[in-house]
Motif scaffolding. Structure first.
Motif, PDB file in Angstrom:
ATOM      1  N   THR A 119     -12.349  -4.591   6.316  1.00  0.00           N
ATOM      2  CA  THR A 119     -11.436  -4.929   5.336  1.00  0.00           C
ATOM      3  C   THR A 119     -10.330  -4.045   5.296  1.00  0.00           C
ATOM      4  O   THR A 119     -10.482  -2.885   5.520  1.00  0.00           O
ATOM      5  CB  THR A 119     -12.124  -4.753   3.873  1.00  0.00           C
ATOM      6  N   ILE A 120      -9.132  -4.423   5.369  1.00  0.00           N
ATOM      7  CA  ILE A 120      -7.928  -3.862   5.237  1.00  0.00           C
ATOM      8  C   ILE A 120      -7.105  -4.369   4.126  1.00  0.00           C
ATOM      9  O   ILE A 120      -7.373  -5.418   3.647  1.00  0.00           O
ATOM     10  CB  ILE A 120      -7.046  -3.704   6.545  1.00  0.00           C
ATOM     11  N   ARG A 121      -6.298  -3.354   3.653  1.00  0.00           N
ATOM     12  CA  ARG A 121      -5.442  -3.879   2.327  1.00  0.00           C
ATOM     13  C   ARG A 121      -3.937  -4.041   2.896  1.00  0.00           C
ATOM     14  O   ARG A 121      -3.377  -3.230   3.807  1.00  0.00           O
ATOM     15  CB  ARG A 121      -5.488  -2.729   1.350  1.00  0.00           C
ATOM     16  N   VAL A 122      -3.496  -5.383   2.637  1.00  0.00           N
ATOM     17  CA  VAL A 122      -2.095  -5.492   2.968  1.00  0.00           C
ATOM     18  C   VAL A 122      -1.343  -5.802   1.795  1.00  0.00           C
ATOM     19  O   VAL A 122      -1.568  -6.626   1.134  1.00  0.00           O
ATOM     20  CB  VAL A 122      -1.985  -6.469   3.916  1.00  0.00           C
ATOM     21  N   GLY A 123      -0.306  -4.886   1.387  1.00  0.00           N
ATOM     22  CA  GLY A 123       0.163  -5.127  -0.007  1.00  0.00           C
ATOM     23  C   GLY A 123      -0.966  -5.009  -1.334  1.00  0.00           C
ATOM     24  O   GLY A 123      -1.336  -4.015  -1.153  1.00  0.00           O
ATOM     25  N   GLU A 124      -0.935  -6.158  -1.743  1.00  0.00           N
ATOM     26  CA  GLU A 124      -2.009  -5.997  -2.906  1.00  0.00           C
ATOM     27  C   GLU A 124      -3.228  -6.992  -2.589  1.00  0.00           C
ATOM     28  O   GLU A 124      -3.854  -7.603  -3.495  1.00  0.00           O
ATOM     29  CB  GLU A 124      -1.319  -6.772  -4.029  1.00  0.00           C
ATOM     30  N   VAL A 125      -3.419  -7.233  -1.250  1.00  0.00           N
ATOM     31  CA  VAL A 125      -4.427  -8.204  -0.924  1.00  0.00           C
ATOM     32  C   VAL A 125      -5.433  -7.367   0.096  1.00  0.00           C
ATOM     33  O   VAL A 125      -5.056  -6.754   0.843  1.00  0.00           O
ATOM     34  CB  VAL A 125      -4.003  -9.376  -0.178  1.00  0.00           C
ATOM     35  N   ASP A 126      -6.750  -7.763  -0.244  1.00  0.00           N
ATOM     36  CA  ASP A 126      -7.764  -7.308   0.507  1.00  0.00           C
ATOM     37  C   ASP A 126      -8.163  -8.503   1.369  1.00  0.00           C
ATOM     38  O   ASP A 126      -8.349  -9.515   1.274  1.00  0.00           O
ATOM     39  CB  ASP A 126      -9.168  -6.675  -0.212  1.00  0.00           C
TER      40      ASP A 126
END
Ligand SMILES: [Zn+2]
Ligand SMILES: [Zn+2]
Length: 332
Positions: A77-84
């Motif tokens: 799981t990675i976080r991009v902006g405000e999305v996992d």
């Protein structure tokens, strides 16, 4: 309360994930693209940054040259902006993934292309319960029920053994289908050399590089007619009726595709031996998957959306179709 999935915009060019400023499988070059799998209608060249599985990135590099790619392993799981964001197996071709996104307590899964039956060349589809399931519907009509793969392969082998003076020429898409046919033949005990058209050589090598065993393969260009008699030859569908096939010993023309359910499609390509083998979910797999995931809403992409939408509605699931351009049934 905002509409479910209001942070996703399904526009003409792809699915735009607003709080991550990223596009899923965009048909035009974008600064940030998340790519579900390597088929040309999903993976295009020219993006700024690509997030994809290592296998998909390798396929894109084979086709388009070096990518500024970030590999993401399944289940990381990675976080991009405000999305996992997390990629999980879709069971479609090597490296294919569903994209699981979480934002403000909502989970949306974009399936990309998928199938549910086992495929020795790639990881099995992993069901992820979600609020919104964005599903493909390539074979979204009840008429599409793919038979057991093993019995289709047995038909191929039966035909091959019935006349050893001929070869069986199988039309199969270069990415995924070709390698799957080879491994399914091996699984049915066929260990003779299999001949291949040059257009699938690099993808065969790529699959082998990722550990998919294909057995002994030979290039048709270095073989005589006599050598190829009694053997299977795999070529991309476009080569079935072209000059190239004249070098083969009286080929029985076969084609491996979900569309072979439709007789007229087989006739159009002069296919003598239609094999109904697909890398997409059939009607039963589509509806089984929706039952299993129990989403609140289903959004339907490329294909025959109407019947699946109706099925969802009769099962008290809200459904709509997304009008995305550029998804073709090239990879069936
Ligand atoms: Zn595909
Ligand atoms: Zn597709």
């Amino acid at each position: 309360m905002a509409r479910l999935g209001s942070w996703i915009k399904a526009e003409g060019e792809g699915i735009y994930v607003v709080p991550a400023d990223a596009w899923i499988d965009p048909s035009q070059p974008k600064a940030r693209a998340w790519v579900t799998h390597g088929h040309a209608d999903h993976a295009r060249g020219g993006h700024g940054a690509v997030l994809a599985t290592p296998e998909t990135l390798a396929i894109m590099e084979t086709r388009y040259g070096p990518q500024s790619g970030q590999p993401i392993a399944y289940d990381e799981t990675i976080r991009v902006g405000e999305v996992d964001v997390r990629f999980v197996p879709a069971g479609h071709v090597l490296g294919s993934a569903q994209i699981v996104m979480e934002h403000r307590g909502e989970r949306i899964v974009v399936s990309g292309d998928y199938k549910r039956r086992p495929d020795p060349t790639c990881a099995c589809f992993v069901p992820v319960p979600c609020d919104v399931f964005v599903t493909e519907a390539t074979f979204g009509l009840p008429v599409f029920r793919h038979p057991d793969t093993g019995s289709e392969i047995d038909r191929l082998l039966h035909r091959l053994h019935s006349d050893p003076s001929r070869c069986v020429l199988v039309g199969a898409y270069a990415l995924g289908k070709a390698q799957r046919i080879i491994t399914e033949l091996r699984a049915r005990g066929h260990h003779d050399p299999i001949y291949f058209h040059g257009a699938i050589e690099r993808l065969n090598q790529l699959y082998q590089g990722f550990g998919v065993e294909l057995g002994e393969l030979r290039h048709t260009s270095s073989a005589t007619k006599q050598e190829m008699a009694g053997h299977v030859v795999i070529a991309p569908p476009g080569a079935l009726n072209d000059r190239w096939s004249r070098r083969l010993p009286d080929p029985v023309t076969a084609m491996a595709s979900g569309w072979m359910r439709i007789r007229q499609r087989a006739r159009q390509r002069n296919v003598e031996l239609p094999l109904i083998i697909s890398d997409h979910a059939d009607w039963d797999e589509l509806t089984m998957t929706i039952r299993e995931l129990e989403p609140t809403e289903v959004w339907i992409t490329h294909g025959r959306e109407e019947a699946l939408k109706h099925w969802c509605m009769t099962h008290q699931i809200k459904a709509c179709e997304l009008n995305l351009v550029g998804y073709e049934d090239e990879d069936d």
